[in-house]
Design a protein around this motif. Structure first.
Motif, PDB file in Angstrom:
ATOM      1  N   GLU A 117      41.499  20.131  16.816  1.00  0.00           N
ATOM      2  CA  GLU A 117      41.829  20.820  15.560  1.00  0.00           C
ATOM      3  C   GLU A 117      40.998  20.315  14.379  1.00  0.00           C
ATOM      4  O   GLU A 117      41.238  20.717  13.236  1.00  0.00           O
ATOM      5  N   GLY A 118      40.026  19.469  14.643  1.00  0.00           N
ATOM      6  CA  GLY A 118      39.155  18.991  13.561  1.00  0.00           C
ATOM      7  C   GLY A 118      39.771  17.895  12.726  1.00  0.00           C
ATOM      8  O   GLY A 118      39.439  17.745  11.539  1.00  0.00           O
ATOM      9  N   GLY A 119      40.653  17.104  13.329  1.00  0.00           N
ATOM     10  CA  GLY A 119      41.362  16.092  12.567  1.00  0.00           C
ATOM     11  C   GLY A 119      40.533  14.878  12.173  1.00  0.00           C
ATOM     12  O   GLY A 119      40.824  14.240  11.152  1.00  0.00           O
ATOM     13  N   ILE A 120      39.505  14.546  12.948  1.00  0.00           N
ATOM     14  CA  ILE A 120      38.739  13.333  12.637  1.00  0.00           C
ATOM     15  C   ILE A 120      38.028  13.438  11.291  1.00  0.00           C
ATOM     16  O   ILE A 120      38.131  12.516  10.465  1.00  0.00           O
ATOM     17  N   PRO A 121      37.303  14.521  10.994  1.00  0.00           N
ATOM     18  CA  PRO A 121      36.688  14.615   9.659  1.00  0.00           C
ATOM     19  C   PRO A 121      37.713  14.548   8.526  1.00  0.00           C
ATOM     20  O   PRO A 121      37.432  13.967   7.469  1.00  0.00           O
ATOM     21  N   VAL A 122      38.893  15.129   8.748  1.00  0.00           N
ATOM     22  CA  VAL A 122      39.936  15.103   7.725  1.00  0.00           C
ATOM     23  C   VAL A 122      40.413  13.670   7.487  1.00  0.00           C
ATOM     24  O   VAL A 122      40.562  13.229   6.337  1.00  0.00           O
ATOM     25  N   ALA A 164      32.402   7.408  13.961  1.00  0.00           N
ATOM     26  CA  ALA A 164      31.234   6.780  13.330  1.00  0.00           C
ATOM     27  C   ALA A 164      30.274   7.837  12.811  1.00  0.00           C
ATOM     28  O   ALA A 164      29.716   7.707  11.709  1.00  0.00           O
ATOM     29  N   ARG A 165      30.086   8.901  13.570  1.00  0.00           N
ATOM     30  CA  ARG A 165      29.142   9.961  13.158  1.00  0.00           C
ATOM     31  C   ARG A 165      29.659  10.754  11.963  1.00  0.00           C
ATOM     32  O   ARG A 165      28.870  11.417  11.278  1.00  0.00           O
ATOM     33  N   GLU A 166      30.953  10.701  11.730  1.00  0.00           N
ATOM     34  CA  GLU A 166      31.508  11.360  10.542  1.00  0.00           C
ATOM     35  C   GLU A 166      31.291  10.521   9.282  1.00  0.00           C
ATOM     36  O   GLU A 166      31.698  10.925   8.196  1.00  0.00           O
ATOM     37  N   GLY A 167      30.688   9.368   9.433  1.00  0.00           N
ATOM     38  CA  GLY A 167      30.393   8.535   8.264  1.00  0.00           C
ATOM     39  C   GLY A 167      31.548   7.658   7.844  1.00  0.00           C
ATOM     40  O   GLY A 167      31.705   7.352   6.653  1.00  0.00           O
ATOM     41  N   LEU A 189      34.186   0.311  15.850  1.00  0.00           N
ATOM     42  CA  LEU A 189      33.117   1.300  15.696  1.00  0.00           C
ATOM     43  C   LEU A 189      31.740   0.686  15.894  1.00  0.00           C
ATOM     44  O   LEU A 189      30.789   1.391  16.253  1.00  0.00           O
ATOM     45  N   ARG A 190      31.627  -0.605  15.665  1.00  0.00           N
ATOM     46  CA  ARG A 190      30.315  -1.266  15.806  1.00  0.00           C
ATOM     47  C   ARG A 190      30.076  -1.809  17.203  1.00  0.00           C
ATOM     48  O   ARG A 190      29.016  -2.371  17.472  1.00  0.00           O
ATOM     49  N   GLN A 191      31.057  -1.645  18.081  1.00  0.00           N
ATOM     50  CA  GLN A 191      30.827  -2.045  19.471  1.00  0.00           C
ATOM     51  C   GLN A 191      29.742  -1.181  20.091  1.00  0.00           C
ATOM     52  O   GLN A 191      29.571  -0.013  19.723  1.00  0.00           O
ATOM     53  N   PRO A 192      29.007  -1.734  21.085  1.00  0.00           N
ATOM     54  CA  PRO A 192      28.046  -0.895  21.829  1.00  0.00           C
ATOM     55  C   PRO A 192      28.769   0.301  22.436  1.00  0.00           C
ATOM     56  O   PRO A 192      29.898   0.184  22.918  1.00  0.00           O
ATOM     57  N   ARG A 193      28.150   1.441  22.384  1.00  0.00           N
ATOM     58  CA  ARG A 193      28.802   2.674  22.833  1.00  0.00           C
ATOM     59  C   ARG A 193      28.410   3.048  24.250  1.00  0.00           C
ATOM     60  O   ARG A 193      28.447   4.195  24.639  1.00  0.00           O
TER      61      ARG A 193
END
Length: 354
Positions: free
Chosen positions: A265-270, A305-308, A335-339
């Protein structure tokens, strides 16, 4: 019935069980009594009512009103239900007296009435009686839950709002939470959250927050489509529903399906936007939710992380409350862990109390 504790986290040996979301009740509807205004009254009993509210002893009037609830006249039933509602609202000590006088079952019968106004009066009277802890058990035991759910589905706007409040009050007894969920209330509350006015949304969110402390009700809420209205309300800073929606979401995201629905539902950017521009309380709730979303998912961490998210998290870690700082620091580390998918290094969810 499985009642869950509030979320807690452990990461790299650090226990964050003391970082539970601040459950400030001001974020929710008080539901202290009905707010539907005074019903019009033309009978001579209005004068009796005024005297009874001012009197030390209203037992005689209460007995008469309980008798009138069972009258063959719809108008007499309406008048009696209206006056019981007012006595219970204006003089809290009368709530136990009214229940002990035998009003609960007749009022529940009114909730099932085909007359919309009579149903509304019955719902509102039951709401005001349910404000007394001593009455909650007898109201539920007398069979109020299913009629209240029916009013939530088919009643007037006021009946729907007051039904949501009454169900909230009954849900404060843990044994009632599952029964209310099984009765079909949750999809109706989700619908009220999505399409109701502000008061209806506030009452629905409060009831859902109470009910969703039970895992089975979380699943029901997700399957009823709750994530869409929650995300929309969190995204609308002018709705005055950001905090309320986020608190409900904070309970739901312990369920895998809820995290999936939130992302869809697009919750992460929100949530990232809330961390950036929300109030201090909103930021803390949003970070707590993102922690739960990210703790076991490299994919979701990458999305966040990609959402800033990292710059506003860094800012929060430097200027937020102590709890907000700790949550932000924990999420930044995740978020800074190796992905590459080193699952062994991810956060482990704490045990859920049953």
């Amino acid at each position: 019935m499985e009642t869950e504790n509030r979320p807690s986290f452990s990461y790299m040996g650090r226990n964050f069980s003391d970082l539970s979301i601040n459950e400030d009740s001001s974020a929710f509807s008080e539901c202290n009594s009905d707010r539907s205004g005074e019903f019009p009254s033309t009978s001579s009993q209005s004068r009796q009512l005024a005297m009874a509210c001012a009197s030390e002893n209203s037992d005689e009037l209460i007995q008469q009103l309980v008798s009138d609830l069972q009258s063959c006249s719809i108008e007499e039933q309406k008048q009696a239900a209206m006056e019981i509602r007012l006595i219970a609202k204006n003089k809290p000590e009368n709530r136990v007296k009214i229940a002990k006088a035998g009003a609960v079952k007749p009022l529940i019968s009114l909730i099932s009435s085909a007359d919309p106004q009579l149903q509304e009066y019955g719902v509102t009277a039951i709401l005001n009686l349910s404000l007394c802890d001593e009455n909650k058990e007898i109201i539920a035991f007398s069979g109020a839950i299913k009629p209240l759910v029916r009013a939530l589905r088919l009643g007037t706007p006021t009946a729907k709002e007051n039904s949501a409040c009454a169900l909230l009050r009954l849900s404060q007894v843990d044994e009632n939470k599952s029964a209310i969920g099984r009765s079909g209330a949750i999809p109706l509350l989700v619908n009220l959250l999505e399409s109701g006015g502000f008061r209806a949304k506030k009452d629905a969110s409060t009831a859902l927050y109470s009910l969703c402390s039970v895992k089975e009700n979380k699943i029901r809420a997700v399957h009823a489509g709750i994530m869409k209205p929650l995300v929309e309300l969190m995204a609308d800073f002018g709705s005055n529903m950001v905090d309320k929606s986020a608190y409900v979401l904070s309970l739901l995201v312990s369920v895998t399906d809820a995290r999936t629905a939130l992302v869809e539902e697009g919750g992460i950017p929100v949530l990232v936007e809330i961390v950036e521009v929300g109030s201090q309380r909103q930021k803390e709730i949003a970070v707590a939710i993102l922690l739960q979303v990210c703790e076991d998912s490299v994919v979701y961490r990458t999305m966040v992380a990609r959402e800033g998210a990292i710059p506003p998290l860094v800012a929060l870690s430097q200027s937020g409350t102590n709890r907000a700082k700790q949550k932000a620091e924990t999420l930044i580390e995740l978020l800074r862990q190796p992905r590459s998918g080193n699952v062994a290094a991810t956060t482990k969810t704490s045990a859920v109390s049953v």
